[in-house]
Design an enzyme around this catalytic site. Structure first.
Site, PDB file in Angstrom:
ATOM      1  N   CYS A  69      46.991 -34.196   5.314  1.00 38.62           N
ATOM      2  CA  CYS A  69      47.851 -34.632   4.213  1.00 38.62           C
ATOM      3  C   CYS A  69      48.855 -35.681   4.689  1.00 38.62           C
ATOM      4  CB  CYS A  69      48.525 -33.383   3.641  1.00 38.62           C
ATOM      5  SG  CYS A  69      50.136 -33.591   2.909  1.00 38.62           S
ATOM      6  N   CYS A  72      52.604 -35.063   4.163  1.00 38.47           N
ATOM      7  CA  CYS A  72      53.092 -33.994   5.049  1.00 38.47           C
ATOM      8  C   CYS A  72      53.560 -34.562   6.381  1.00 38.47           C
ATOM      9  CB  CYS A  72      51.995 -32.972   5.334  1.00 38.47           C
ATOM     10  SG  CYS A  72      51.440 -32.073   3.885  1.00 38.47           S
TER      11      CYS A  72
END
Ligand code: ZN
Length: 139
Positions: A69, A72
């Protein structure tokens, strides 16, 4: 202040002095392994989260993330920075890829998602990446 971390090698629950942890990577009091901490953020799994929630003397804030991600990766360092800016919460991060059952149980639909627990129950949830000050103001 003390924060909490669980040793990945011997599974001991450790109390870590926040001030000391800022300058030196903390080690497990039982087996001397390095604790899975980044700044004052402890990396935990589902069972370690449960143990920490039982022991915590203040709110617990958790960053649910995944290695694939992109947001993230930007959020991680901000979350770590936030952990050094306030001691009002215990900071944890959980990899949703290796803790899929927990992520499903909590109904996490997007990552990163930040959840704050108090006395074992979820009290706040914020999807999406935040700045360090955004994290602090969430608590
Ligand atoms: Zn240990």
């Amino acid at each position: 202040m003390k924060t909490l971390s669980v040793c990945q090698k011997c599974n001991s629950l450790n109390q870590v002095d926040s001030e000391k942890a800022k300058s030196k990577k903390p080690t497990c009091g039982k087996c001397q392994s390095e604790l899975p901490m980044h700044s004052l953020v402890s990396e935990v799994d589902a069972s370690a989260l449960e143990r920490i929630l039982k022991k915590a003397d203040r709110p617990v804030i958790v960053d649910f993330w995944a290695s694939w991600c992109g947001p993230c990766k930007m959020y991680g360092p901000e979350f770590e920075k936030a952990s050094t800016m306030t001691d009002k919460a215990i900071f944890l991060k959980i990899n949703t890829e290796t803790n899929q059952a927990l992520s499903a149980k909590l109904g996490i639909r997007s990552i990163p998602t930040t959840i704050i627990f108090n006395q074992g129950s979820e009290i706040k949830r914020q999807p999406g990446a935040l700045s360090a000050s955004g994290v602090v103001s969430l608590i």
